[in-house]
Design a protein around this motif. Structure first.
Motif, PDB file in Angstrom:
ATOM      1  N   LEU A   1       0.825  -1.210   0.000  1.00 28.45           N
ATOM      2  CA  LEU A   1       0.000   0.000   0.000  1.00 28.45           C
ATOM      3  C   LEU A   1       0.859   1.258   0.000  1.00 28.45           C
ATOM      4  O   LEU A   1       0.501   2.273  -0.613  1.00 28.45           O
ATOM      5  CB  LEU A   1      -0.936  -0.011   1.201  1.00 28.45           C
ATOM      6  CG  LEU A   1      -1.991  -1.122   1.216  1.00 28.45           C
ATOM      7  CD1 LEU A   1      -2.839  -1.034   2.479  1.00 28.45           C
ATOM      8  CD2 LEU A   1      -2.874  -1.067  -0.020  1.00 28.45           C
TER       9      LEU A   1
ATOM     10  N   TYR B   1       0.170   5.159  -0.151  1.00 25.75           N
ATOM     11  CA  TYR B   1      -0.473   5.500   1.114  1.00 25.75           C
ATOM     12  C   TYR B   1       0.572   5.906   2.155  1.00 25.75           C
ATOM     13  O   TYR B   1       1.653   5.317   2.240  1.00 25.75           O
ATOM     14  CB  TYR B   1      -1.263   4.310   1.665  1.00 25.75           C
ATOM     15  CG  TYR B   1      -2.519   3.976   0.894  1.00 25.75           C
ATOM     16  CD1 TYR B   1      -2.896   4.689  -0.235  1.00 25.75           C
ATOM     17  CD2 TYR B   1      -3.331   2.928   1.300  1.00 25.75           C
ATOM     18  CE1 TYR B   1      -4.042   4.369  -0.941  1.00 25.75           C
ATOM     19  CE2 TYR B   1      -4.484   2.597   0.603  1.00 25.75           C
ATOM     20  CZ  TYR B   1      -4.837   3.324  -0.522  1.00 25.75           C
ATOM     21  OH  TYR B   1      -5.964   3.001  -1.215  1.00 25.75           O
TER      22      TYR B   1
ATOM     23  N   HIS C   1      -7.785   2.131   1.997  1.00 28.10           N
ATOM     24  CA  HIS C   1      -7.901   0.977   1.119  1.00 28.10           C
ATOM     25  C   HIS C   1      -9.354   0.505   1.038  1.00 28.10           C
ATOM     26  O   HIS C   1      -9.849   0.144  -0.039  1.00 28.10           O
ATOM     27  CB  HIS C   1      -6.999  -0.146   1.641  1.00 28.10           C
ATOM     28  CG  HIS C   1      -6.717  -1.202   0.625  1.00 28.10           C
ATOM     29  ND1 HIS C   1      -6.707  -2.555   0.921  1.00 28.10           N
ATOM     30  CD2 HIS C   1      -6.428  -1.121  -0.711  1.00 28.10           C
ATOM     31  CE1 HIS C   1      -6.422  -3.239  -0.163  1.00 28.10           C
ATOM     32  NE2 HIS C   1      -6.246  -2.410  -1.172  1.00 28.10           N
TER      33      HIS C   1
ATOM     34  N   TRP D   1      -5.129  -6.448  -5.435  1.00 29.11           N
ATOM     35  CA  TRP D   1      -5.072  -5.575  -4.259  1.00 29.11           C
ATOM     36  C   TRP D   1      -5.439  -4.118  -4.588  1.00 29.11           C
ATOM     37  O   TRP D   1      -5.782  -3.362  -3.686  1.00 29.11           O
ATOM     38  CB  TRP D   1      -3.679  -5.637  -3.635  1.00 29.11           C
ATOM     39  CG  TRP D   1      -3.438  -6.918  -2.884  1.00 29.11           C
ATOM     40  CD1 TRP D   1      -4.172  -8.062  -2.964  1.00 29.11           C
ATOM     41  CD2 TRP D   1      -2.391  -7.185  -1.959  1.00 29.11           C
ATOM     42  NE1 TRP D   1      -3.654  -9.028  -2.150  1.00 29.11           N
ATOM     43  CE2 TRP D   1      -2.552  -8.529  -1.514  1.00 29.11           C
ATOM     44  CE3 TRP D   1      -1.330  -6.440  -1.455  1.00 29.11           C
ATOM     45  CZ2 TRP D   1      -1.693  -9.124  -0.591  1.00 29.11           C
ATOM     46  CZ3 TRP D   1      -0.469  -7.028  -0.538  1.00 29.11           C
ATOM     47  CH2 TRP D   1      -0.655  -8.349  -0.111  1.00 29.11           C
ATOM     48  N   ASP D   2      -5.388  -3.757  -5.867  1.00 26.60           N
ATOM     49  CA  ASP D   2      -5.827  -2.409  -6.244  1.00 26.60           C
ATOM     50  C   ASP D   2      -7.290  -2.410  -6.692  1.00 26.60           C
ATOM     51  O   ASP D   2      -7.812  -1.378  -7.120  1.00 26.60           O
ATOM     52  CB  ASP D   2      -4.933  -1.827  -7.336  1.00 26.60           C
ATOM     53  CG  ASP D   2      -4.961  -2.644  -8.633  1.00 26.60           C
ATOM     54  OD1 ASP D   2      -5.722  -3.650  -8.705  1.00 26.60           O
ATOM     55  OD2 ASP D   2      -4.226  -2.294  -9.573  1.00 26.60           O
TER      56      ASP D   2
END
Length: 375
Positions: free
Chosen positions: A140, A146, A217, A310-311
């Protein structure tokens, strides 16, 4: 053989420690009859109790589960002293941290096993420098940009001791999960089987004025799901701490009625929501956890859950696909429930303890092999 289980079980303060220790209570008779293991629980709310027991009690095995808030240096000192006073006893450390990482890895030289809720399959990864201490936070920060705001859960693993990090069990073995998983509706409860919500996801973003990385997220995931709104019925929302938009009763009612449950990451990759989805007959869709080992294992890609990137680039596409392929969806839902149920019906917790305390004896096939055989 005598075992002492050290840890707190005060549910009024925190339900997680009780849930993590519950399998010992639930399987007490079977542990005694099958393994000749007599487990005595001692309520240990502070480290001085751990230390006192280590000085005064004798046992073949010590299961040690401190609070995650304890100072890592003090925990290491306590375990080191326990090893010094009990040189011939097994010490099995039950780590309290949700993440694959821990602040308590310093105890590794003094324990026989270090049990994690969720463990990296490749234990060599524990030696890699990761932002925030985990594969998740590192991704992340590096890939999505992030700001972790100095957030970190990590500690140094003494070289050569990573093999002592073992997979324990997730905190979803206690009664509330079992009751839903094995519930058989009566004829007047047939409405419980009606699935009239297509996609379900209700999550907390954390504090509004100090948004953490996991909240960012989750917001990204919720935004992707809302793209389905023109075509499907959604029960989807996210809220900030203290601004609850859905009641617990509505949450329970909606998840039972849902075809798909999307479960984003929290502080760790695997959450109780994953198992809630399976208990309630939903297709579990979540970010891929191929790097994680946990039990009960309901995370076999394409067989017991549907992984997404994950995105979340493919989240909408995966939802649309499985909403239009009900037979495939039903098979995955069935497999997941059978994998979860098998953990209880095949007494995998007892087999886990057997593999730890009697390492040279054989154990039954894993849940994964059972699912693969039935698919």
């Amino acid at each position: 053989m005598k075992a002492i289980l050290l840890g707190r079980t005060d549910r009024a303060v925190d339900t997680i420690p009780y849930a993590q220790l519950f399998p010992f209570f639930d399987n007490k008779k079977r542990l005694r009859h099958e393994l000749n293991l007599h487990v005595q629980h001692i309520e240990a709310r502070a480290l001085d109790i751990f230390e006192s027991v280590g000085r005064q009690a004798n046992a073949d095995i010590f299961f040690v589960r401190p609070c995650w808030r304890e100072d890592p240096v003090q925990v290491e000192t306590m375990v080191q002293e326990l090893r010094h006073r009990q040189p011939s006893s097994q010490i099995i450390f039950i780590d309290p941290f949700d993440q694959t990482s821990s602040r308590f890895f310093g105890v590794l030289p003094y324990v026989d096993h270090f049990l994690k809720y969720q463990r990296l399959k490749d234990t060599s990864q524990y030696h890699q420098p990761l932002k925030g201490g985990t594969v998740l936070t590192d991704y992340l920060a590096r890939k999505l940009g992030y700001d972790l705001k100095e957030w970190s859960v990590q500690s140094t693993i003494p070289e050569g001791h990573e093999s002592r990090i073992k997979t324990g069990w997730f905190v979803t073995l206690h009664k509330p999960f079992q009751d839903v998983l094995f519930h058989q509706p009566r004829f007047w409860q047939r409405k419980e089987n009606i699935k009239d919500i297509d996609v379900f996801c209700h999550v907390s973003y954390g504090p509004r004025n100090n948004l953490e990385w996991y909240g960012q997220h989750r917001i990204l995931g919720i935004e992707k799901l809302k793209c389905l709104a023109p075509d499907y019925t959604l029960s989807v929302s996210g809220d900030f701490s203290g601004e609850q938009t859905i009641s617990s009763r509505q949450y329970s009612r909606d998840i039972k009625r849902s075809r798909i449950a999307f479960s984003p990451f929290g502080w760790g990759e695997i959450t109780g929501r994953d198992y809630e989805a399976v208990c309630n007959g939903c297709l579990l869709i979540k970010p891929s956890v191929d790097h994680i080992d946990t039990e009960p294992n309901i995370f076999i890609p394409g067989q017991t859950y549907v992984p997404v990137r994950w995105d979340f680039a493919d989240l909408e596409e995966k939802c649309r696909y499985y909403l239009t392929h009900p037979d495939e969806t039903a098979q995955i839902v069935y497999n997941a429930r059978e994998a979860y149920r098998a953990y209880f019906t095949k007494h995998h917790f007892v087999r886990k303890i057997k593999s730890l305390v009697y390492p040279n004896t054989s154990v039954e096939p894993s849940t994964k092999s059972l699912v693969s055989a039935s698919s």
